[in-house]
Scaffold this motif. Structure first.
Motif, short mmCIF file in Angstrom:
data_model
loop_
_atom_site.label_atom_id
_atom_site.label_comp_id
_atom_site.label_asym_id
_atom_site.label_seq_id
_atom_site.Cartn_x
_atom_site.Cartn_y
_atom_site.Cartn_z
N GLU A 273 -3.94 -12.48 9.89
CA GLU A 273 -4.58 -11.58 8.93
C GLU A 273 -3.86 -11.54 7.60
N TYR A 274 -2.60 -11.90 7.58
CA TYR A 274 -1.81 -11.89 6.35
C TYR A 274 -1.53 -13.29 5.83
N GLY A 275 -2.19 -14.28 6.41
CA GLY A 275 -1.99 -15.65 5.97
C GLY A 275 -0.63 -16.19 6.34
N LEU A 276 -0.05 -15.70 7.44
CA LEU A 276 1.27 -16.14 7.87
C LEU A 276 1.16 -17.09 9.05
N ASP A 277 2.15 -17.95 9.20
CA ASP A 277 2.18 -18.94 10.26
C ASP A 277 2.80 -18.33 11.51
N THR A 278 2.01 -18.22 12.57
CA THR A 278 2.49 -17.59 13.80
C THR A 278 3.65 -18.36 14.41
N ALA A 279 3.50 -19.67 14.55
CA ALA A 279 4.54 -20.48 15.17
C ALA A 279 5.83 -20.46 14.35
N ALA A 280 5.69 -20.51 13.01
CA ALA A 280 6.88 -20.48 12.15
C ALA A 280 7.63 -19.17 12.29
N VAL A 291 1.44 -7.84 14.50
CA VAL A 291 2.41 -7.54 13.44
C VAL A 291 2.08 -6.18 12.85
N THR A 292 3.08 -5.55 12.26
CA THR A 292 2.85 -4.39 11.41
C THR A 292 3.64 -4.63 10.14
N VAL A 293 2.93 -4.87 9.06
CA VAL A 293 3.54 -5.25 7.80
C VAL A 293 3.74 -3.99 6.94
N TYR A 294 4.98 -3.77 6.53
CA TYR A 294 5.33 -2.58 5.75
C TYR A 294 5.10 -2.88 4.26
N ARG A 295 3.81 -3.09 3.92
CA ARG A 295 3.48 -3.47 2.54
C ARG A 295 3.77 -2.36 1.54
N GLU A 296 3.83 -1.12 2.01
CA GLU A 296 4.16 -0.02 1.11
C GLU A 296 5.60 -0.06 0.64
N ASP A 297 6.41 -0.90 1.30
CA ASP A 297 7.81 -1.14 0.92
C ASP A 297 8.60 0.18 0.94
N ILE A 298 9.26 0.52 -0.15
CA ILE A 298 10.09 1.73 -0.17
C ILE A 298 9.26 2.98 -0.49
N TYR A 299 7.96 2.82 -0.68
CA TYR A 299 7.12 3.95 -1.12
C TYR A 299 6.43 4.58 0.10
N LEU A 300 7.24 5.24 0.88
CA LEU A 300 6.78 5.91 2.10
C LEU A 300 6.60 7.40 1.82
N GLY A 301 5.51 7.97 2.33
CA GLY A 301 5.32 9.41 2.23
C GLY A 301 5.27 9.89 0.79
N TYR A 302 6.01 10.96 0.52
CA TYR A 302 5.97 11.55 -0.82
C TYR A 302 6.46 10.58 -1.89
#
Length: 821
Positions: A273-280, A291-302
């Motif tokens: 779903e994110y265009g990533l290589d499963t085997a790699a 997978v759970t991708v933390y795309r929000e990076d450091i911008y969690l919650g408030y």
């Protein structure tokens, strides 16, 4: 006997006071609350009688004293409509009879010793449907009073099972119908949220009659009495939200990057779903690789809502009171190690109450992008009478201004400015000082660890902040302080002291047997007619290890080799207590914003551990609230790493200061999603891979654990099931050795989560990575470790090192080199 009753009452009193200091008043128009003595109210919702006191799984607790909201309100002279009360009692009675055949997981909680339990019990249980109240009864009730209390309950989710969006986060059809009926008949409605996480609350704005809303959370056995004390005005609410409540689900920054729907495998997010290589990414041969991708990076919650200018329904740190407070005489001074902030809080209202001050910092003019503001300190007043004042003190160590820079693998305070903001919520602060830094100041130099795999770099677009807005003009009275490099002491962790032992006397089999828990290590072994063996046997046919603990049961004890002076210790779950008192959940406890209260909680649980001869309490749980559907959010403290760490440190100190008991922090690390956190043998799914930047991992998700190690003397850590950037947390040497021991100076024991190595990480690989004890382990994992030793995947030195950490811990209890206690 009399003393036992007095002790029980003291515990109940503490439990009640924790809830009284934690309940959050979200809304109170026209001062509907508190109710005057003798107020008649129409109570709706099955949770008024089937009050949810506890969560599920290791966060569950059996109440020694059962109570419900309705009966406790009656005791405080809030009078229910008799006919409506009788109707609900009848319906609940019928429902209880229908449930008699349902399976009760708590019956087997102590017997289950393997990860297979998650295959069986990680099933979603939806909220119970609300009873359909006859319209005639509603009209009759509305003829007796204009006031209604609507109780909404939630107990869904838990271990290996996140909550659902429809009919869980959103109200169920029966709840929607009931809310419409109640709000259509009563002009004055108070909503009580007896819930184990967040739900959609936008509907509170749809009905003008909803004048009050109260977050009760999962309050433990004294929760109903505490709530009644607040509703009748005996106690003024003083809790603050440890999370941000968005107006709409889609506004949560992780809304699109979180899988929860096990019933529909096609909805489980994978590398593709994110265009990533499963085997790699090292996931080969599985039917699905979540997978759970933390795309929000450091911008969690408030951090997200404030930085991107999104207005939530209820902001982080928010909570109303029955009285009013003012803050004055704010002073900010430099100290040897940081900043000292003092302020005078005064009760300006007509009722007694408590107030919380929250200290935030905002960086500007720095090369690295920062969130708009970050929590750095909290303080809460005592109970202040009308007109009474108290001076609160908050401290901000210099290192709290540092950020992690991946390019240089270092923590540094960047050149630029740092505004200090003080207030009583993230949405209500004032600038009280400015710190200027003329040059970058190095705080700690390390090595890159836990970074995104090379095959994923540049393929994931992480959330980027908008262009920084202009720095607000400082009020004239705000002091500007200069910080120089000479005032900041670089951090250097203390090197752990190795334990001396007669290592030549240990065979490889004995070392391997000490690297696991004592017990069969297989599911339901205790329930079989012919149970599996609890240990391996030597050439003479004698068991290599035993259980020497007088109270601990197999699967939750460390092995003993009594002839070598090694005796067992006893581990026990969980965050809501060890089986004596059903304590409030951690989420509610964090709502207190009261570190003294957290320490009292720890002290009380420590006493119960001591009474039950529990040596290691498997708590606190310090993962973060990343997503509102997180199945174990009730077990975790907050979305904010500082609040989580500060509360956890206070709990740990409360336990360890006065009792021969240690805490075990969990789940290390980045375990914010329960769905397939350990994969699925039945479906042949890999464990979920938490993909995030190194900076986000270090600044947010590792920070509470680091605070526990450096500030609270943590001596036991539990690793998590999930992968972290492609590597199992329990098999990550970067996490368990380089960061935990070499960077932080951890000098304690690392244990795996229970049942993790049967299908997640091979026991030998786990020990080589830095896990000291594989739980529950047993003969199956001993065989893995011995085989790994013979194959060279784990060395004798690594086995000895793991066992030395166990023996060092045993020495603290007098269980090594001495007679058994």
């Amino acid at each position: 006997m009399k003393q036992d009753k007095e002790d029980a009452m003291d515990v109940r009193k503490i439990a009640r006071e924790i809830v009284e200091g934690s309940v959050v008043l979200l809304k109170n128009e026209e001062e509907l609350l508190p109710f005057a003595p003798g107020t008649k109210a129409a109570f709706f919702g099955r949770a008024q009688l089937e009050t949810i006191l506890s969560g599920n799984g290791s966060g569950a607790a059996k109440a020694g004293h059962t109570a419900n909201i309705l009966e406790e309100c009656e005791r405080r002279e809030i009078c229910p409509v008799p006919a409506l009360k009788a109707y609900y009692e009848e319906q609940v009675g019928k429902s209880a009879q229908e449930k008699q055949g349902d399976f009760d997981f708590s019956q087997l909680k102590e017997a289950v010793n393997s990860g297979l339990m998650y295959e069986i019990f990680g099933k979603y249980n939806p909220p119970a449907a609300e009873f359909s109240v006859p319209e005639e009864l509603i009209r009759q009730s509305a003829g007796e009073t204009d006031t209604a209390v609507l109780v909404i309950g939630r107990q869904s989710g838990g271990e290996e099972c996140d909550r659902h969006l429809e009919d869980d986060y959103y109200l169920t059809p029966s709840e929607k119908a009931l809310a419409a009926q109640v709000c259509g008949a009563f002009p004055r409605v108070a909503v009580i949220l007896n819930i184990n996480g967040l739900i959609d609350l936008s509907w509170l704005e749809e009905y003008p009659g909803i004048q009050s809303a109260v977050f009760l959370g999962v309050p433990g056995e004294e929760g109903p009495a505490a709530l009644a004390n607040i509703l009748c005005g005996a106690v003024s609410p003083s809790g603050k939200l440890p999370v941000t409540i968005a107006r709409h689900y889609e506004e949560y920054p992780a809304a699109l990057d979180f899988s929860w729907d096990k019933e529909h495998p096609e909805k489980i997010l994978t590398y593709e779903e994110y265009g990533l290589d499963t085997a790699a990414n090292g996931s080969k041969g599985f039917a699905k690789s979540p997978v759970t991708v933390y795309r929000e990076d450091i911008y969690l919650g408030y951090r997200y809502f404030d930085t991107f200018g999104k207005k939530p329904l209820f902001p982080f740190g928010f909570g109303l009171s029955y009285t009013r407070f003012s803050t004055a005489d704010v002073k900010v001074e430099k100290t040897e190690n940081g900043l000292s902030v003092t302020a005078v809080v005064k009760n300006e209202g007509s009722r007694s109450g408590k107030e919380v001050l929250q200290l935030y910092s905002s960086a500007f003019g720095t090369e690295t992008k920062h969130p708009y503001q970050e929590l750095k300190g909290i303080a809460k007043t005592r109970e202040l009478a009308c007109g009474e004042s108290e001076t609160l003190s908050l401290t901000l160590p210099w290192e709290e201004l540092a950020c992690y820079q991946e390019k240089t693998a270092s923590w540094s305070i960047e050149s630029g400015g740092y505004l200090l903001r003080l207030g009583n919520s993230s949405a209500h602060t004032e600038i009280v000082a400015c710190v200027r830094v003329g040059e970058d100041i190095s705080v700690f130099q390390t090595e890159n660890c836990l970074g995104i795999r090379d095959c994923n770099r540049g393929r994931i677009e992480f959330l980027a902040p908008p262009e920084a807005s202009a720095v607000p003009e400082l009020p004239q009275a705000v002091p500007v302080l200069e910080l120089t490099a000479s005032e900041v002491r670089p951090q250097t962790p203390a090197a752990p002291m190795p334990l001396e032992a007669d290592w030549e006397s240990f065979s490889p089999e004995e070392l391997a047997a000490l690297c696991v828990g004592y017990g069969p290590g297989t599911p339901f072994a205790a329930l079989r007619e012919t149970p599996d063996p609890n240990t391996i046997f030597n050439q003479q046919g004698e068991p290599v290890t035993s259980n020497s603990h007088p109270a601990g049961f197999n699967g939750y004890v460390s092995p003993a080799i009594e002839k070598k002076g090694i005796y067992s210790i006893f581990y026990k779950d969980g965050p809501a207590g060890v089986g004596e008192t059903a304590w409030p959940s951690e989420m509610l406890l964090a709502s207190s914003f009261d570190l003294e209260l957290c320490a009292r909680f720890g002290d009380a649980v420590g006493a119960e551990c001591e009474k039950n001869r529990v040596d290691v309490w498997l708590a606190p749980a310090v993962n973060l609230h990343r997503h509102p559907l997180g199945g174990r959010n009730f077990e975790y403290l907050s979305e904010d790493p500082y609040l989580t760490g500060a509360c956890a440190c206070a709990i740990a100190r409360g336990v360890q200061k006065n009792h021969p008991v240690l805490v075990c922090a969990k789940h290390f690390a980045v375990n914010e999603q329960e769905t397939y956190r350990r994969g699925s043998a039945r479906h042949h799914y890999d464990a979920v891979d938490s993909i995030l930047t190194e900076r986000a991992a270090r600044e947010l998700y590792l920070k509470p654990f680091e605070m526990l190690v450096k500030r609270a003397g943590l001596r036991c850590m539990m690793t998590s099931f999930n992968k972290l950037n492609g590597v199992f947390a329990g098999g990550s040497k970067e996490l368990c050795t380089r960061i935990l021991r070499q960077e932080w100076g951890f000098d304690g024991l690392v244990v795996t989560d229970w049942g993790d190595m049967d299908i997640v990480v091979d026991g030998a690989d786990a020990v080589a990575a830095g896990n000291d004890v594989v739980m529950p382990g047993g003969p199956p994992v001993i065989v893995q470790i011995v085989k790994g030793y013979e194959e060279g995947r784990v060395t004798r030195e690594e086995l000895q090192q793991a066992v030395s950490h166990l023996l060092s811990l045993l020495k603290r209890f007098g269980r090594y080199g001495a007679q058994r206690l």
